[in-house]
Design a protein around this motif. Structure first.
Motif, short mmCIF file in Angstrom:
data_model
loop_
_atom_site.label_atom_id
_atom_site.label_comp_id
_atom_site.label_asym_id
_atom_site.label_seq_id
_atom_site.Cartn_x
_atom_site.Cartn_y
_atom_site.Cartn_z
N PHE A 13 98.12 10.71 -12.75
CA PHE A 13 96.76 11.19 -12.50
C PHE A 13 96.17 11.59 -13.85
O PHE A 13 96.74 12.43 -14.55
CB PHE A 13 96.79 12.38 -11.54
CG PHE A 13 95.46 13.04 -11.36
CD1 PHE A 13 94.47 12.41 -10.65
CD2 PHE A 13 95.21 14.29 -11.90
CE1 PHE A 13 93.23 13.00 -10.49
CE2 PHE A 13 93.98 14.89 -11.75
CZ PHE A 13 92.99 14.25 -11.04
N ASP A 14 95.06 10.99 -14.21
CA ASP A 14 94.46 11.18 -15.54
C ASP A 14 95.49 10.80 -16.59
O ASP A 14 95.86 9.66 -16.68
CB ASP A 14 93.92 12.59 -15.72
CG ASP A 14 92.65 12.84 -14.91
OD1 ASP A 14 91.95 11.86 -14.59
OD2 ASP A 14 92.36 14.01 -14.60
N VAL A 15 95.98 11.77 -17.35
CA VAL A 15 96.93 11.45 -18.43
C VAL A 15 98.32 12.00 -18.17
O VAL A 15 99.19 11.88 -19.01
CB VAL A 15 96.41 11.98 -19.78
CG1 VAL A 15 95.13 11.28 -20.18
CG2 VAL A 15 96.22 13.48 -19.73
N ALA A 16 98.55 12.60 -17.02
CA ALA A 16 99.85 13.22 -16.74
C ALA A 16 100.39 12.76 -15.39
O ALA A 16 99.65 12.28 -14.54
CB ALA A 16 99.72 14.74 -16.76
N TRP A 17 101.68 12.93 -15.19
CA TRP A 17 102.32 12.66 -13.91
C TRP A 17 102.20 13.89 -13.04
O TRP A 17 102.43 15.01 -13.49
CB TRP A 17 103.78 12.29 -14.11
CG TRP A 17 103.95 10.95 -14.76
CD1 TRP A 17 104.12 10.70 -16.08
CD2 TRP A 17 103.93 9.68 -14.11
NE1 TRP A 17 104.21 9.35 -16.30
CE2 TRP A 17 104.10 8.70 -15.11
CE3 TRP A 17 103.79 9.28 -12.79
CZ2 TRP A 17 104.14 7.34 -14.81
CZ3 TRP A 17 103.83 7.92 -12.50
CH2 TRP A 17 104.00 6.96 -13.50
#
Length: 166
Positions: free
Chosen positions: A46-50
């Motif tokens: 999600f976006d730049v992270a898990w």
């Protein structure tokens, strides 16, 4: 002769309250307890992270489960019979209903898909395109299973320090 049915359980004592419901790890962002994910955690990019969405043990092969992303969007998470996880948007683009998690899994020409439970359009789980209506697609999200790390080897007094050198 009509007899009253015997009570099936004793009434709760006065002042007793119902137990609190267990927290739901599939609501996104929550931290499931150690006994809730013995085989791993399902995470979605999600976006730049898990982001953790649920314990792998809560998924049934061939079935879906709805989860919320941190921004409030719904996704449908699936586990296929080979153990691979997929995540797509839960909204059926033809009806606007959040129902794809309740769809049926299948494959066409080696490609996994979910069939919407409403109008039966099939959506490819790898890229989200509709197999029945070209040009229509649902969003996809990279998904993975993160296995718990084994605890470090410890002695009776905790972690062992390396021996001192002279």
């Amino acid at each position: 002769m009509n007899r009253p049915a015997p009570p099936t359980s004793a009434p709760a004592p006065a002042g007793a309250s119902e137990p609190a419901p267990a927290p739901r790890p599939d609501r996104g962002g929550g931290q499931p307890g150690p006994d809730e994910h013995p085989s791993g955690l399902v995470e979605v990019r999600f976006d730049v992270a898990w982001t953790q969405v649920c314990a792998l043990a809560r998924l049934i092969p061939g079935r879906g489960r709805a989860a919320l992303l941190p921004d409030g969007r719904q996704i449908a998470v699936f586990l296929d019979r080979t153990g691979r996880v997929y995540a797509i948007g839960n909204r059926d683009p033809f009806t606007g209903a959040q129902v794809l998690a309740r769809g049926l899994l299948g494959s066409a020409q080696g490609r996994p898909f979910v069939a919407s439970p409403l109008l039966k359009q099939r959506f490819d789980l790898t890229d989200g395109h509709c197999l029945d209506e070209p040009g229509t697609r649902v969003p996809t999200h990279p998904a993975r299973v993160r296995r718990p790390q084994p605890p470090e080897t410890q002695g009776p007094q905790g972690p062992q320090e390396p021996p001192a050198t002279l």
